[in-house]
Design a protein around this motif. Sequence first.
Motif, PDB file in Angstrom:
ATOM      1  N   LEU A 154      71.359  36.550  26.741  1.00  0.00           N
ATOM      2  CA  LEU A 154      70.647  35.788  27.771  1.00  0.00           C
ATOM      3  C   LEU A 154      69.390  35.132  27.197  1.00  0.00           C
ATOM      4  O   LEU A 154      69.007  34.029  27.619  1.00  0.00           O
ATOM      5  N   GLN A 155      68.758  35.789  26.241  1.00  0.00           N
ATOM      6  CA  GLN A 155      67.605  35.179  25.573  1.00  0.00           C
ATOM      7  C   GLN A 155      68.034  33.949  24.776  1.00  0.00           C
ATOM      8  O   GLN A 155      67.344  32.924  24.768  1.00  0.00           O
ATOM      9  N   LYS A 156      69.195  34.043  24.123  1.00  0.00           N
ATOM     10  CA  LYS A 156      69.710  32.892  23.377  1.00  0.00           C
ATOM     11  C   LYS A 156      70.073  31.754  24.335  1.00  0.00           C
ATOM     12  O   LYS A 156      69.841  30.575  24.040  1.00  0.00           O
ATOM     13  N   ILE A 157      70.634  32.112  25.481  1.00  0.00           N
ATOM     14  CA  ILE A 157      70.984  31.102  26.482  1.00  0.00           C
ATOM     15  C   ILE A 157      69.723  30.432  27.026  1.00  0.00           C
ATOM     16  O   ILE A 157      69.703  29.214  27.256  1.00  0.00           O
ATOM     17  N   ALA A 158      68.664  31.219  27.227  1.00  0.00           N
ATOM     18  CA  ALA A 158      67.407  30.657  27.730  1.00  0.00           C
ATOM     19  C   ALA A 158      66.854  29.605  26.768  1.00  0.00           C
ATOM     20  O   ALA A 158      66.257  28.609  27.197  1.00  0.00           O
ATOM     21  N   LYS A 159      67.078  29.817  25.474  1.00  0.00           N
ATOM     22  CA  LYS A 159      66.604  28.860  24.470  1.00  0.00           C
ATOM     23  C   LYS A 159      67.505  27.633  24.393  1.00  0.00           C
ATOM     24  O   LYS A 159      67.053  26.541  24.051  1.00  0.00           O
ATOM     25  N   ASP A 160      68.789  27.830  24.692  1.00  0.00           N
ATOM     26  CA  ASP A 160      69.742  26.713  24.634  1.00  0.00           C
ATOM     27  C   ASP A 160      70.732  26.847  25.794  1.00  0.00           C
ATOM     28  O   ASP A 160      71.856  27.306  25.614  1.00  0.00           O
ATOM     29  N   PRO A 161      70.315  26.462  27.003  1.00  0.00           N
ATOM     30  CA  PRO A 161      71.144  26.657  28.203  1.00  0.00           C
ATOM     31  C   PRO A 161      72.470  25.901  28.173  1.00  0.00           C
ATOM     32  O   PRO A 161      73.374  26.220  28.944  1.00  0.00           O
ATOM     33  N   ASN A 162      72.576  24.902  27.310  1.00  0.00           N
ATOM     34  CA  ASN A 162      73.778  24.067  27.291  1.00  0.00           C
ATOM     35  C   ASN A 162      74.755  24.437  26.178  1.00  0.00           C
ATOM     36  O   ASN A 162      75.572  23.611  25.770  1.00  0.00           O
ATOM     37  N   ASP A 163      74.663  25.672  25.709  1.00  0.00           N
ATOM     38  CA  ASP A 163      75.584  26.138  24.671  1.00  0.00           C
ATOM     39  C   ASP A 163      76.707  26.947  25.321  1.00  0.00           C
ATOM     40  O   ASP A 163      76.553  28.130  25.627  1.00  0.00           O
ATOM     41  N   GLY A 164      77.838  26.301  25.537  1.00  0.00           N
ATOM     42  CA  GLY A 164      78.971  26.963  26.180  1.00  0.00           C
ATOM     43  C   GLY A 164      79.542  28.099  25.355  1.00  0.00           C
ATOM     44  O   GLY A 164      80.138  29.035  25.897  1.00  0.00           O
ATOM     45  N   PHE A 165      79.355  28.027  24.039  1.00  0.00           N
ATOM     46  CA  PHE A 165      79.879  29.069  23.156  1.00  0.00           C
ATOM     47  C   PHE A 165      79.175  30.403  23.416  1.00  0.00           C
ATOM     48  O   PHE A 165      79.821  31.457  23.450  1.00  0.00           O
ATOM     49  N   ILE A 166      77.854  30.379  23.594  1.00  0.00           N
ATOM     50  CA  ILE A 166      77.127  31.631  23.846  1.00  0.00           C
ATOM     51  C   ILE A 166      77.539  32.208  25.199  1.00  0.00           C
ATOM     52  O   ILE A 166      77.694  33.424  25.347  1.00  0.00           O
ATOM     53  N   TRP A 167      77.742  31.335  26.182  1.00  0.00           N
ATOM     54  CA  TRP A 167      78.233  31.820  27.475  1.00  0.00           C
ATOM     55  C   TRP A 167      79.598  32.486  27.311  1.00  0.00           C
ATOM     56  O   TRP A 167      79.891  33.494  27.963  1.00  0.00           O
ATOM     57  N   ASN A 168      80.421  31.934  26.441  1.00  0.00           N
ATOM     58  CA  ASN A 168      81.719  32.553  26.180  1.00  0.00           C
ATOM     59  C   ASN A 168      81.542  33.945  25.591  1.00  0.00           C
ATOM     60  O   ASN A 168      82.229  34.900  25.981  1.00  0.00           O
ATOM     61  N   ARG A 169      80.613  34.077  24.650  1.00  0.00           N
ATOM     62  CA  ARG A 169      80.370  35.381  24.029  1.00  0.00           C
ATOM     63  C   ARG A 169      79.809  36.380  25.033  1.00  0.00           C
ATOM     64  O   ARG A 169      80.116  37.571  24.977  1.00  0.00           O
ATOM     65  N   LEU A 170      79.002  35.893  25.964  1.00  0.00           N
ATOM     66  CA  LEU A 170      78.499  36.773  27.022  1.00  0.00           C
ATOM     67  C   LEU A 170      79.666  37.231  27.899  1.00  0.00           C
ATOM     68  O   LEU A 170      79.751  38.407  28.274  1.00  0.00           O
ATOM     69  N   GLY A 171      80.577  36.316  28.194  1.00  0.00           N
ATOM     70  CA  GLY A 171      81.764  36.685  28.964  1.00  0.00           C
ATOM     71  C   GLY A 171      82.597  37.737  28.251  1.00  0.00           C
ATOM     72  O   GLY A 171      83.102  38.680  28.872  1.00  0.00           O
TER      73      GLY A 171
END
Length: 329
Positions: A154-171
Amino acid sequence: MPKKQINPKLISALTGRELDSISPSPINKDLGGKYVKTIIDRKSKIEPIFQKNEMMMQCKRCGQKGKYDVGLISIDIPEKKEDIDNTIRQMTGYFRCNHCNAGGEWEDSSEVLMLSIMTLLDPDEFSDLCQIGKMQLYDGTSHQYATDGEEHLLQKIAKDPNDGFIWNRLGNLYQKGGRPELAMAAFEKSIEIDPKQMESHYSIGTLLSEVNDNQQAMHHFHQMMLTAEEYKQMDAENLRELLSFGLHVAFDIFIHSNGKIPLFPTTDVLLSFGKELDGETYTLDFEIHPDDLTSFYPIAESFMGKRVNEIPKKKRIKTAASLFKGKSK
């Protein structure tokens, strides 16, 4: 009343709402998403990745005890004997305190300690519940609890909210943690940000197939097929493997629908991707054996286009560049 064990920071990241406007104990409705409710309603149909492993745990924040599914425990033993007291037990299960909704900072119970000791004595006997080793996220970081890994992502997402790959990894983290509803919310966010996030389409399709929403599942498997050629987040051999797994499930849906749900994308779907078949129909001259994943390799390679050339020739099934004329938009 037990909490839903949802991180308010996840809701903030999903919705863009300020954290102070979100309940400290969010409910399922806060997750939003097109498919989340379906997953919640039919969760019992979904096969967990890891065996259920309920342990008594005590929250260090509020002091309350409770039973939680901790998932697979991994014992990270220090190399130096003098550091043995610093042995870390990692847990794949995603759980938060049922009383205060805190994540992490748990007091290990005698059950956890006993299982750890038995695993050290006989690693093979308890390998479904506990193992010796160190678990890491995709970026090489290691975290004790799934909630710790969640905070990191979530910290990585906060820095780059438009990175779909990190959202995938969170999933993926949520799915391994036994929380498919959270996983679906993350995967849906992933493709909202990046409609060509091929791995998320695969995961959404797989989850929907498990709850028998086959029409929507096939839609996402079609998206998986059509985004594979341009997907750069995996090496070619792993891409073929993932495609083959998805094609295997898609084929099963096709067969059980008696062909009513098309196995491959229709002309309209192809056109929406700016693609055109190199012929009037899909030309696939090989046999499929449902019990043999490699029998799906030729189809997978056909959808990989030029990326198939990244697979060593001796490991390749065929050499066709693509099923399609031209390139995606």
